[in-house]
Design an enzyme around this catalytic site. Structure first.
Site, short mmCIF file in Angstrom:
data_model
loop_
_atom_site.label_atom_id
_atom_site.label_comp_id
_atom_site.label_asym_id
_atom_site.label_seq_id
_atom_site.Cartn_x
_atom_site.Cartn_y
_atom_site.Cartn_z
N SER A 11 0.79 -1.34 -0.08
CA SER A 11 -0.01 0.05 0.08
C SER A 11 0.76 1.01 -0.18
O SER A 11 2.01 1.23 0.27
CB SER A 11 -0.98 -0.24 1.23
OG SER A 11 -1.76 -1.05 1.35
C1 LIG Z 1 -3.25 -3.90 -0.58
S1 LIG Z 1 -2.93 -5.49 -0.33
C2 LIG Z 1 -2.23 -5.45 1.45
C3 LIG Z 1 -1.23 -4.64 1.60
C4 LIG Z 1 -0.22 -4.87 2.86
N1 LIG Z 1 -1.11 -4.72 4.04
C5 LIG Z 1 0.93 -4.02 2.90
O1 LIG Z 1 1.60 -4.15 3.88
O2 LIG Z 1 1.24 -3.36 2.07
C6 LIG Z 1 -4.53 -6.27 0.07
C7 LIG Z 1 -4.51 -7.52 0.08
O3 LIG Z 1 -5.65 -8.20 0.79
C8 LIG Z 1 -5.66 -9.58 0.30
N2 LIG Z 1 -7.07 -10.26 0.35
C9 LIG Z 1 -8.05 -10.00 -0.38
N3 LIG Z 1 -8.98 -10.55 0.06
C10 LIG Z 1 -9.02 -10.99 1.27
C11 LIG Z 1 -9.61 -11.89 2.27
N4 LIG Z 1 -11.00 -12.10 1.94
N5 LIG Z 1 -8.96 -12.32 3.43
C12 LIG Z 1 -7.75 -12.16 3.43
N6 LIG Z 1 -6.87 -11.28 2.59
C13 LIG Z 1 -7.45 -10.99 1.50
C14 LIG Z 1 -5.15 -9.73 -0.86
O4 LIG Z 1 -4.80 -11.01 -1.35
C15 LIG Z 1 -4.14 -8.84 -0.96
O5 LIG Z 1 -2.67 -9.26 -0.77
#
Ligand SMILES: C[S@@+](CC[C@H](N)C(=O)[O-])C[C@H]1O[C@@H](n2cnc3c(N)ncnc32)[C@H](O)[C@@H]1O
Length: 412
Positions: free
Chosen positions: A76
């Site tokens: 992010s």
């Molecule tokens: C923007 S990224 C996370 C960025 C991260 N927190 C960082 O340190 O930059 C969003 C993540 O949410 C995950 N995601 C989507 N749906 C999800 C769910 N139902 N449960 C857990 N993770 C999920 C995706 O696989 C993706 O890797």
């Protein structure tokens, strides 16, 4: 020290200086502990293969996985991470030291910042639905020396652990609803910081648990990749002109052919006649407009546009990534770009269609009402689905799959 280490440190300091300045420009204050954590964690270790300069851009995410055209995972953007961590620290009395935190949506970078914030007596668990992401997060965390973060691969729509309660759950993926598991895993008085979409517009809400409900203490404009798994929620786009789209919520029906020609009709512009200072937070005005217009129009929608369409003058939205708009009886109205006069600005509306003048005037009347009410902030309450109307606070109610969400507005 190698040249890379020196330039990493230099870029990191420059990134944080920029974030602090951007906070100030928005009228926000970065929490000192958040600033300290950002100055310590080497972001480039979570963005392997990306040039150092890109890894340390304060204003953009680093995309790590795509499916077709859709981004499904990213590290992010630092500005957004910083603002959400500020929200968490502000909402949790006494800050994050010693707290137990669950992060939903992994990558490793934010988990490391949280690790710095909770200190040795706290804990961080991070969960992601995608095994590729969790494997990469484990490797990156190890490379950066954060071996005490628990990484779980699971759909966070369901409880991640059955026996633990967290002081903070921070969600880093865009949600449309709040599943019961998030509330059940929060300690009483604990805080959920989550990007939740209401009226098609996403805000990061800091929500404190009070029994079976949550009430917000702050919100920030943001955008995130969408939730996958059982909590996934469809977003549809309807093209209304080249590079101009309407974003629709689940269940919304808009006839693409009938709105397709609307923008070719003459444009009516109206102004609220306000003189607002540069730091006025218009994210709350947009929620106010959506909530107030809902009872008056056929559909409240969100207008998005490519830069080319804005440059060509096809549309003049307030924010091309998501501006509140409405459709009513063949007329289309949206919040328009600001009009500056010296160092203050006015807000306005553009409309096309048979009743363009009427609806442009109605929309700016609602803007005027928001200014006259003291530019109130939005407060979101989240209650379990099925809560009887009599137990729901007065406000605009949005019924979701698992919850009843209520938007109210309180003077700043
Ligand atoms: C923007 S990224 C996370 C960025 C991260 N927190 C960082 O340190 O930059 C969003 C993540 O949410 C995950 N995601 C989507 N749906 C999800 C769910 N139902 N449960 C857990 N993770 C999920 C995706 O696989 C993706 O890797």
């Amino acid at each position: 020290m190698s040249i890379d280490t020196v330039s990493s440190q230099r870029l990191r300091e420059a990134m944080v200086d920029q974030l602090v300045a951007d906070h100030e420009a928005k009228g926000l204050v970065m929490r000192p502990e958040v600033e300290a954590a950002l100055r310590v964690v080497p972001r480039e270790l979570y963005t392997p293969g990306v040039p150092l300069v890109e890894a340390y851009r304060s204003d953009s995410a680093v995309i790590t996985k795509k499916r077709g055209d859709e981004t499904v995972s990213s590290v992010s953007a630092p500005w957004l991470i910083a603002e959400m961590l500020d929200q968490a620290v502000d909402a949790l009395d006494g800050g994050l030291a010693g707290r137990h935190v669950l992060e939903i949506g992994s990558g490793g970078y934010n988990a490391s910042l949280l690790r710095e914030l909770v200190g040795p007596s706290g804990s961080v668990t991070t969960v992601d639905i995608d095994p590729e992401v969790t494997e990469r997060a484990v490797a990156c965390l190890a490379a950066a020396g954060y071996s005490d973060v628990t990484v779980v691969c699971a759909d966070a729509e369901q409880p991640v652990t059955s026996d633990r309660r967290f002081d903070l759950i921070i969600v880093t993926v865009g949600a449309w609803d709040v599943p019961p598991a998030w509330i059940a895993q929060l300690a009483e008085g604990g805080v959920l910081v989550a990007p939740v979409r209401t009226f098609g517009m996403t805000r990061s809400w800091a929500l404190r648990r009070d029994g079976d409900r949550l009430v917000s203490s702050s919100d920030r404009l943001c955008g995130f990749v969408a939730m996958q798994g059982a909590g996934a929620h469809e977003v549809r786009y309807v093209d209304i002109a080249p590079g101009v789209h309407l974003r629709l919520d689940e269940g919304q029906q808009v006839d693409a052919t009938s709105v397709g020609g609307l923008l070719a009709l003459p444009r009516e512009q109206a102004w609220a006649g306000a003189s607002l200072p540069p730091r006025t937070v218009l994210a709350d005005l947009d929620l106010w407009l959506a909530a107030r217009l809902r009872d008056e129009v056929n559909e409240v929608v969100v207008l998005t546009a490519q830069q080319d369409a804005v440059d060509a003058g096809v549309v003049a939205p307030a924010w091309r990534f998501g501006t509140p708009a409405a459709l009513h009886g063949g007329t289309f109205v949206y919040r328009s770009a600001l009009r500056w006069s010296g160092d203050v600005f006015d807000v306005g509306a553009c409309a096309h269609g048979p009743d363009a003048a009427v609806w442009a005037a109605r929309m700016v009347a609602q803007m005027r009402a928001w200014v006259d009410a003291g530019e109130p902030s939005a407060v979101l309450s989240v209650l379990p689905a099925g809560t009887p109307d009599g137990d729901v606070p007065a406000g605009t109610v949005l019924d979701k799959r698992h919850s009843r969400m209520v938007l109210t507005f309180t003077p700043a």
